[in-house]
Scaffold this motif. Sequence first.
Motif, PDB file in Angstrom:
ATOM      1  N   UNK A 187     -17.783  -2.174  -0.179  1.00 56.90           N
ATOM      2  CA  UNK A 187     -17.416  -1.345  -1.385  1.00 56.90           C
ATOM      3  C   UNK A 187     -16.587  -2.090  -2.434  1.00 56.90           C
ATOM      4  N   UNK A 188     -17.018  -2.240  -3.466  1.00 55.73           N
ATOM      5  CA  UNK A 188     -16.228  -2.932  -4.899  1.00 55.73           C
ATOM      6  C   UNK A 188     -14.953  -2.256  -5.055  1.00 55.73           C
ATOM      7  N   UNK A 189     -13.768  -2.771  -4.890  1.00 57.18           N
ATOM      8  CA  UNK A 189     -12.478  -2.404  -5.230  1.00 57.18           C
ATOM      9  C   UNK A 189     -11.873  -3.394  -6.462  1.00 57.18           C
ATOM     10  N   UNK A 190     -12.076  -2.879  -7.471  1.00 61.39           N
ATOM     11  CA  UNK A 190     -11.959  -3.987  -8.517  1.00 61.39           C
ATOM     12  C   UNK A 190     -10.377  -4.086  -8.914  1.00 61.39           C
ATOM     13  N   UNK A 191      -9.813  -5.307  -9.579  1.00 59.99           N
ATOM     14  CA  UNK A 191      -8.795  -5.128 -10.250  1.00 59.99           C
ATOM     15  C   UNK A 191      -7.754  -6.150  -9.748  1.00 59.99           C
ATOM     16  N   UNK A 211      -9.460  -2.719   3.230  1.00 59.65           N
ATOM     17  CA  UNK A 211      -9.274  -2.894   2.020  1.00 59.65           C
ATOM     18  C   UNK A 211      -8.906  -4.027   1.212  1.00 59.65           C
ATOM     19  N   UNK A 212      -8.643  -5.112   1.913  1.00 55.18           N
ATOM     20  CA  UNK A 212      -8.159  -6.188   1.414  1.00 55.18           C
ATOM     21  C   UNK A 212      -6.862  -6.006   0.727  1.00 55.18           C
ATOM     22  N   UNK A 213      -6.615  -6.679  -0.756  1.00 56.73           N
ATOM     23  CA  UNK A 213      -5.440  -6.315  -1.337  1.00 56.73           C
ATOM     24  C   UNK A 213      -5.630  -5.424  -2.546  1.00 56.73           C
ATOM     25  N   UNK A 214      -6.567  -4.380  -2.105  1.00 58.88           N
ATOM     26  CA  UNK A 214      -6.791  -3.323  -3.173  1.00 58.88           C
ATOM     27  C   UNK A 214      -5.207  -2.688  -3.372  1.00 58.88           C
ATOM     28  N   UNK A 215      -4.442  -2.663  -2.248  1.00 56.93           N
ATOM     29  CA  UNK A 215      -2.989  -2.178  -2.418  1.00 56.93           C
ATOM     30  C   UNK A 215      -2.521  -2.895  -1.324  1.00 56.93           C
ATOM     31  N   UNK A 216      -1.105  -3.233  -1.533  1.00 57.60           N
ATOM     32  CA  UNK A 216      -0.582  -3.999  -0.408  1.00 57.60           C
ATOM     33  C   UNK A 216       0.083  -3.247   0.986  1.00 57.60           C
ATOM     34  N   UNK A 224       0.508   6.361  -4.620  1.00 55.81           N
ATOM     35  CA  UNK A 224      -0.215   5.956  -5.572  1.00 55.81           C
ATOM     36  C   UNK A 224       0.726   5.281  -6.537  1.00 55.81           C
ATOM     37  N   UNK A 225       1.587   4.491  -6.154  1.00 54.97           N
ATOM     38  CA  UNK A 225       2.588   3.940  -6.779  1.00 54.97           C
ATOM     39  C   UNK A 225       2.058   2.553  -7.594  1.00 54.97           C
ATOM     40  N   UNK A 226       2.718   2.197  -8.876  1.00 55.35           N
ATOM     41  CA  UNK A 226       2.339   1.102  -9.366  1.00 55.35           C
ATOM     42  C   UNK A 226       3.306  -0.113  -8.980  1.00 55.35           C
ATOM     43  N   UNK A 241      -7.194  -2.186 -11.571  1.00 52.15           N
ATOM     44  CA  UNK A 241      -6.380  -2.340 -10.247  1.00 52.15           C
ATOM     45  C   UNK A 241      -5.766  -0.836 -10.163  1.00 52.15           C
ATOM     46  N   UNK A 242      -5.246  -0.416 -11.227  1.00 55.28           N
ATOM     47  CA  UNK A 242      -4.319   1.001 -11.023  1.00 55.28           C
ATOM     48  C   UNK A 242      -5.397   2.224 -10.635  1.00 55.28           C
ATOM     49  N   UNK A 243      -6.804   1.923 -11.192  1.00 59.41           N
ATOM     50  CA  UNK A 243      -7.873   2.992 -11.169  1.00 59.41           C
ATOM     51  C   UNK A 243      -8.131   2.674  -9.624  1.00 59.41           C
ATOM     52  N   UNK A 244      -8.316   1.648  -9.056  1.00 58.04           N
ATOM     53  CA  UNK A 244      -8.620   1.395  -7.695  1.00 58.04           C
ATOM     54  C   UNK A 244      -7.498   2.071  -6.797  1.00 58.04           C
ATOM     55  N   UNK A 245      -6.282   1.924  -7.134  1.00 58.92           N
ATOM     56  CA  UNK A 245      -5.214   2.619  -6.282  1.00 58.92           C
ATOM     57  C   UNK A 245      -5.406   4.143  -6.531  1.00 58.92           C
TER      58      UNK A 245
END
Length: 277
Positions: A187-191, A211-216, A224-226, A241-245
């Motif tokens: 599944x693509x998780x861009x950003x 999910x790899x590094x889509x969020x840490x 849903x923090x930035x 990236x924010x959209x993926x999060x």
Amino acid sequence: MNLQLLHVGHCFHPEAIITRGGAWKAQQFPAIVGLFRHPRLGYVLFDTGYAKRFLQATQPFPQRFYRWLTPMHLCDKQQLQTQLKDQGIASEDIRHIFISHFHADHIAGLLDFPHATYICSRSGLQSMRQRTGISALIKGYLKNLMPVDFEHRVRFIETSPEYQLPVDMAPFSKAYDIFNDGSFLAIELPGHAFGHFGLLTAIGGESVFLIGDACWTEKTLITASRPHPLANLVLSDTHQYYDTIDKLAQLYGYNQSIRIVPSHCMSSYERFCAHHH
């Protein structure tokens, strides 16, 4: 199908870069590798984590900055090949390696598996190949970690058949069916990086989404923090990236039965290991 998560080295990084309002004191973030055992295909890896050659690759300038920014620690017994050998798995037993993206802490072990077929995104590979010097470094690429025969042994995610995801994966709707049997859905998780993909699988009746590094960290999914604006330097696309999060946070909110595993989240790793032992 069976999955183990392996902790293959870790880096130190201030939490404040990853989550706004976090501490500036450096924290440990593990590099997590997925080791799958597929009934028909045998062993499949999700990423490779760190390897000792990361230190050689970051010896010269300007690559040395990579090491300063995210200092890495990998003890001998944590090396991926050592952990596999301890389970009686030789490097030639690894038939396929799924690459979430081309940052060094995910591909440093590729050279240890000269018999594997690499599965990655075509756009991810192109983006890495196009960048040189400082521009490659800023985006987290260390080219000398790449096997010279990579192109001869690669299969692109985008060439796999498309797959409609069930409604409980909303807001994600589309995946690529890597082996055309529904066992590995990319599944693509861009950003975060160009051509960044996660992998959805079913393990013992449970859906697991690496999910790899889509969020840490998992905390990001709940809130849903930035990240800190400094993190934007390395991202391929901040808005994506924010959209993926946001999408992952929605999925997390809608469907608590899916186990979402970020590649650097210690609490996800520990909970998964406790649950599967």
